[in-house]
Design a protein around this motif. Structure first.
Motif, PDB file in Angstrom:
ATOM      1  N   HIS A 110      12.906   9.410  -5.488  1.00  0.00           N
ATOM      2  CA  HIS A 110      12.906  10.766  -6.040  1.00  0.00           C
ATOM      3  C   HIS A 110      14.128  11.533  -5.552  1.00  0.00           C
ATOM      4  CE1 HIS A 110      11.600  14.789  -7.176  1.00  0.00           C
ATOM      5  NE2 HIS A 110      10.611  14.257  -7.866  1.00  0.00           N
ATOM      6  N   TYR A 111      14.743  12.278  -6.472  1.00  0.00           N
ATOM      7  CA  TYR A 111      16.007  12.954  -6.130  1.00  0.00           C
ATOM      8  C   TYR A 111      15.839  14.086  -5.119  1.00  0.00           C
ATOM      9  CZ  TYR A 111      14.343  16.326  -9.648  1.00  0.00           C
ATOM     10  OH  TYR A 111      13.590  17.221 -10.358  1.00  0.00           O
ATOM     11  N   ALA A 112      14.608  14.609  -4.924  1.00  0.00           N
ATOM     12  CA  ALA A 112      14.419  15.739  -4.015  1.00  0.00           C
ATOM     13  C   ALA A 112      13.988  15.324  -2.610  1.00  0.00           C
ATOM     14  CB  ALA A 112      13.371  16.697  -4.592  1.00  0.00           C
ATOM     15  N   THR A 113      13.563  14.078  -2.431  1.00  0.00           N
ATOM     16  CA  THR A 113      12.933  13.691  -1.169  1.00  0.00           C
ATOM     17  C   THR A 113      13.888  13.758   0.018  1.00  0.00           C
ATOM     18  OG1 THR A 113      11.493  12.211  -2.420  1.00  0.00           O
ATOM     19  CG2 THR A 113      11.547  11.931  -0.041  1.00  0.00           C
ATOM     20  N   LYS A 114      15.094  13.246  -0.139  1.00  0.00           N
ATOM     21  CA  LYS A 114      16.048  13.260   0.977  1.00  0.00           C
ATOM     22  C   LYS A 114      16.333  14.681   1.429  1.00  0.00           C
ATOM     23  CE  LYS A 114      20.622  11.677   2.439  1.00  0.00           C
ATOM     24  NZ  LYS A 114      21.891  11.018   2.048  1.00  0.00           N
ATOM     25  N   LYS A 115      16.499  15.578   0.486  1.00  0.00           N
ATOM     26  CA  LYS A 115      16.783  16.976   0.825  1.00  0.00           C
ATOM     27  C   LYS A 115      15.623  17.584   1.606  1.00  0.00           C
ATOM     28  CE  LYS A 115      18.197  21.344  -1.316  1.00  0.00           C
ATOM     29  NZ  LYS A 115      18.528  22.028  -2.599  1.00  0.00           N
ATOM     30  N   ILE A 116      14.397  17.293   1.185  1.00  0.00           N
ATOM     31  CA  ILE A 116      13.219  17.803   1.894  1.00  0.00           C
ATOM     32  C   ILE A 116      13.177  17.270   3.326  1.00  0.00           C
ATOM     33  CG2 ILE A 116      10.694  17.660   2.025  1.00  0.00           C
ATOM     34  CD1 ILE A 116      10.686  17.731  -1.056  1.00  0.00           C
ATOM     35  N   LEU A 117      13.379  15.964   3.472  1.00  0.00           N
ATOM     36  CA  LEU A 117      13.278  15.354   4.796  1.00  0.00           C
ATOM     37  C   LEU A 117      14.368  15.853   5.739  1.00  0.00           C
ATOM     38  CD1 LEU A 117      12.388  11.705   3.723  1.00  0.00           C
ATOM     39  CD2 LEU A 117      10.851  13.421   4.690  1.00  0.00           C
ATOM     40  N   GLU A 118      15.573  15.999   5.224  1.00  0.00           N
ATOM     41  CA  GLU A 118      16.656  16.514   6.074  1.00  0.00           C
ATOM     42  C   GLU A 118      16.395  17.964   6.465  1.00  0.00           C
ATOM     43  OE1 GLU A 118      20.458  13.737   4.721  1.00  0.00           O
ATOM     44  OE2 GLU A 118      20.127  15.657   3.689  1.00  0.00           O
ATOM     45  N   ARG A 119      15.830  18.742   5.551  1.00  0.00           N
ATOM     46  CA  ARG A 119      15.506  20.139   5.879  1.00  0.00           C
ATOM     47  C   ARG A 119      14.435  20.214   6.960  1.00  0.00           C
ATOM     48  NH1 ARG A 119      14.827  24.165   7.689  1.00  0.00           N
ATOM     49  NH2 ARG A 119      14.811  26.280   6.819  1.00  0.00           N
ATOM     50  N   LEU A 120      13.549  19.221   7.007  1.00  0.00           N
ATOM     51  CA  LEU A 120      12.511  19.174   8.033  1.00  0.00           C
ATOM     52  C   LEU A 120      13.025  18.629   9.362  1.00  0.00           C
ATOM     53  CD1 LEU A 120       9.450  17.889   5.938  1.00  0.00           C
ATOM     54  CD2 LEU A 120       9.879  20.214   6.742  1.00  0.00           C
ATOM     55  N   GLY A 121      14.295  18.217   9.384  1.00  0.00           N
ATOM     56  CA  GLY A 121      14.904  17.794  10.642  1.00  0.00           C
ATOM     57  C   GLY A 121      14.933  16.303  10.888  1.00  0.00           C
ATOM     58  N   TYR A 122      14.627  15.502   9.872  1.00  0.00           N
ATOM     59  CA  TYR A 122      14.681  14.043  10.024  1.00  0.00           C
ATOM     60  C   TYR A 122      16.114  13.527   9.900  1.00  0.00           C
ATOM     61  CZ  TYR A 122       9.597  13.541   9.617  1.00  0.00           C
ATOM     62  OH  TYR A 122       8.243  13.600   9.829  1.00  0.00           O
ATOM     63  N   ASN A 123      16.355  12.447  10.603  1.00  0.00           N
ATOM     64  CA  ASN A 123      17.578  11.669  10.415  1.00  0.00           C
ATOM     65  C   ASN A 123      17.258  10.621   9.352  1.00  0.00           C
ATOM     66  OD1 ASN A 123      20.028  10.255  10.718  1.00  0.00           O
ATOM     67  ND2 ASN A 123      19.143   8.971  12.331  1.00  0.00           N
ATOM     68  N   VAL A 124      17.864  10.748   8.173  1.00  0.00           N
ATOM     69  CA  VAL A 124      17.489   9.911   7.034  1.00  0.00           C
ATOM     70  C   VAL A 124      18.435   8.723   6.889  1.00  0.00           C
ATOM     71  CG1 VAL A 124      17.125   9.828   4.533  1.00  0.00           C
ATOM     72  CG2 VAL A 124      16.473  11.873   5.824  1.00  0.00           C
ATOM     73  N   LEU A 125      17.864   7.518   6.940  1.00  0.00           N
ATOM     74  CA  LEU A 125      18.573   6.298   6.591  1.00  0.00           C
ATOM     75  C   LEU A 125      18.119   5.878   5.199  1.00  0.00           C
ATOM     76  CD1 LEU A 125      17.996   4.260   9.883  1.00  0.00           C
ATOM     77  CD2 LEU A 125      19.945   5.737   9.341  1.00  0.00           C
ATOM     78  N   GLU A 126      18.954   5.138   4.487  1.00  0.00           N
ATOM     79  CA  GLU A 126      18.596   4.744   3.130  1.00  0.00           C
ATOM     80  C   GLU A 126      18.562   3.219   2.986  1.00  0.00           C
ATOM     81  OE1 GLU A 126      21.321   6.781   0.504  1.00  0.00           O
ATOM     82  OE2 GLU A 126      20.004   8.532   0.436  1.00  0.00           O
ATOM     83  N   MET A 127      17.566   2.748   2.245  1.00  0.00           N
ATOM     84  CA  MET A 127      17.482   1.333   1.913  1.00  0.00           C
ATOM     85  C   MET A 127      18.669   0.929   1.048  1.00  0.00           C
ATOM     86  SD  MET A 127      13.404   1.062   1.053  1.00  0.00           S
ATOM     87  CE  MET A 127      12.206   1.797   2.171  1.00  0.00           C
ATOM     88  N   ILE A 128      18.976  -0.348   1.029  1.00  0.00           N
ATOM     89  CA  ILE A 128      20.131  -0.853   0.294  1.00  0.00           C
ATOM     90  C   ILE A 128      19.687  -1.316  -1.095  1.00  0.00           C
ATOM     91  CG2 ILE A 128      22.029  -2.509   0.291  1.00  0.00           C
ATOM     92  CD1 ILE A 128      22.093  -0.470   2.592  1.00  0.00           C
ATOM     93  N   PRO A 129      20.265  -0.747  -2.159  1.00  0.00           N
ATOM     94  CA  PRO A 129      19.881  -1.182  -3.509  1.00  0.00           C
ATOM     95  C   PRO A 129      20.555  -2.486  -3.909  1.00  0.00           C
ATOM     96  CG  PRO A 129      21.493   0.593  -3.638  1.00  0.00           C
ATOM     97  CD  PRO A 129      21.182   0.404  -2.176  1.00  0.00           C
ATOM     98  N   ASP A 130      19.863  -3.241  -4.719  1.00  0.00           N
ATOM     99  CA  ASP A 130      20.418  -4.425  -5.373  1.00  0.00           C
ATOM    100  C   ASP A 130      20.677  -4.022  -6.820  1.00  0.00           C
ATOM    101  OD1 ASP A 130      20.860  -6.766  -6.783  1.00  0.00           O
ATOM    102  OD2 ASP A 130      19.280  -7.915  -5.778  1.00  0.00           O
ATOM    103  N   ASN A 131      21.935  -3.687  -7.132  1.00  0.00           N
ATOM    104  CA  ASN A 131      22.268  -3.147  -8.449  1.00  0.00           C
ATOM    105  C   ASN A 131      22.280  -4.201  -9.551  1.00  0.00           C
ATOM    106  OD1 ASN A 131      22.520  -0.624  -7.345  1.00  0.00           O
ATOM    107  ND2 ASN A 131      24.754  -0.674  -7.193  1.00  0.00           N
TER     108      ASN A 131
END
Length: 391
Positions: A110-131
């Protein structure tokens, strides 16, 4: 202008009104608890509302029925929507500075999830996509888990033409790493056992909206397979950050779950419609992203015109006829295109017999520069004479 008949061919809207649910109007707006409270508990509470115990008992029965269907031990529907659930859950699950591994937007998150988590103070890592294969690269993502040891892993799949099994990703992760799966796009298929349960993949917590894949009210649920520290944290957060659980929608969700014959047919037909409509549209020359037959297809379908302008023009022509798509930026570096979904359309009456005609209609819309009166009438007649699934 006469109002158009509309066929909902996107995967994030649904039509609960087709179930014709009627609930006690008195419940609307009431502050009702979903907890058991005897006189001693009420006496010690900061505030108590009289005359609500009957409704509280009914809500707990609904929770038990939903939990049984999902293979969960504990469940709550206090949450109001998907993003509200994200905010409340992650305010409780971790603390500022914790690391969370997230399914990125580039892999269908979801396009909004990272923004929410960072606003809550999390350090966000992202999974690697297989394009290439339109999924998560499990091996590369596991390397991130071993190297960075996140406290939480969250699969929030908003977009995807395949239902992925994340069992290998969660195999041998650290014991102190909580895992959460958002089932909003797959809830009916999981309920009806057409998709593997996220609990069977190893997830600790399952959350979902009730108004996307499932034909329910604007609501969200969260559940746990067993008693664990993550469920305790979530319940503590829910108690603190949600005051009114909007009980009327919980009663609606409870009633819809009772329509098991319809839901089972709906789940199966929704998935079959997606596969067959993709096939027929390909035969009609529409630039659909073709899925591999040996993988588990979702009810999502992607159409990828040559460029953004073509995609948007197609989207607007379809809307002019009463066929509703999503125009959006697709994941896996595909660029702008069309996202379709067969959930609501299946309830409206889409089936294997009438979908070849729909594929022809979509093809004519795609290839005609402008919408003719005859094409508009043809589309409207097609939608008008669909017979809803529950009839």
């Amino acid at each position: 202008m006469e109002r158009l008949y509309q066929l909902i061919l996107n995967p994030v809207e649904n039509i609960p009104k087709l179930f014709q649910i009627h609930i006690d109007e008195f419940t609307k707006g009431l502050y009702i608890s979903d907890k058991y409270k005897d006189d001693e508990i009420n006496k010690q509470s900061k505030i108590a509302f009289s005359g609500r115990s009957e409704y509280s008992d009914k809500i707990r029965i609904i929770y038990n029925e939903w939990a049984k269907q999902l293979g969960a031990k504990s469940l709550s529907m206090r949450l109001l929507s998907g993003l509200h659930a994200h905010i409340v859950l992650f305010m409780g699950l971790g603390k500022i500075g914790d690391t969370i591994l997230l399914l990125p937007e580039s892999a269908g998150g979801h396009y909004a999830t990272k923004k929410i988590l960072e606003r809550l103070g999390y350090n966000v890592l992202e999974m690697i996509p297989d394009n290439i294969n339109y999924c998560v690269d499990i091996d590369k993502t596991k390397e991130i888990i071993y190297q960075r040891e996140p406290q939480l892993i969250f699969v929030d799949r908003s977009e995807g033409i395949y239902y992925e099994d994340f069992s290998k990703l969660l195999d041998n992760i650290p014991d102190n790493c909580g895992t959460i799966f958002d089932a909003s796009q797959y809830l009916t298929n999981i309920l009806e056992k057409d998709f593997k349960s996220p609990f069977s993949m190893g997830f600790d917590i399952l959350m979902s909206t009730l108004h996307k894949n499932f034909p329910g009210p604007q609501k969200a649920l969260v559940c746990s397979k067993d008693d664990n520290i993550y469920w305790e944290r979530i319940m503590d957060a829910v108690s603190s950050y949600v005051s009114n659980l909007h009980a009327e929608n919980i009663f609606v969700a409870g009633q819809i779950l009772k329509f098991q014959d319809i839901l089972k047919t709906y789940s199966n037909r929704m998935l079959n419609n997606s596969i067959q409509l993709e096939k027929k549209m390909l035969e009609e020359g529409i630039p659909v992203i073709k899925r591999a037959s040996n993988r588990i297809a979702t009810h999502h379908i992607w159409i990828k015109p040559d460029n953004m302008e073509q995609a948007y023009h197609f989207y607007k022509k379809a809307e002019q006829c009463g066929i509703l798509f999503n125009y959006r930026k697709l994941p896996y570096d595909l660029g702008y295109g069309i996202r379709m979904g067969t959930s609501a359309a299946t309830l409206q009456g889409l089936n294997e017999q009438n979908l070849p005609e729909l594929a022809k209609i979509i093809s004519d819309i795609y290839y005609q520069t402008e919408i003719s009166d005859s094409l508009l009438k043809r589309v409207q007649d097609y939608i008008k004479f669909l017979s809803p699934l529950n009839q």
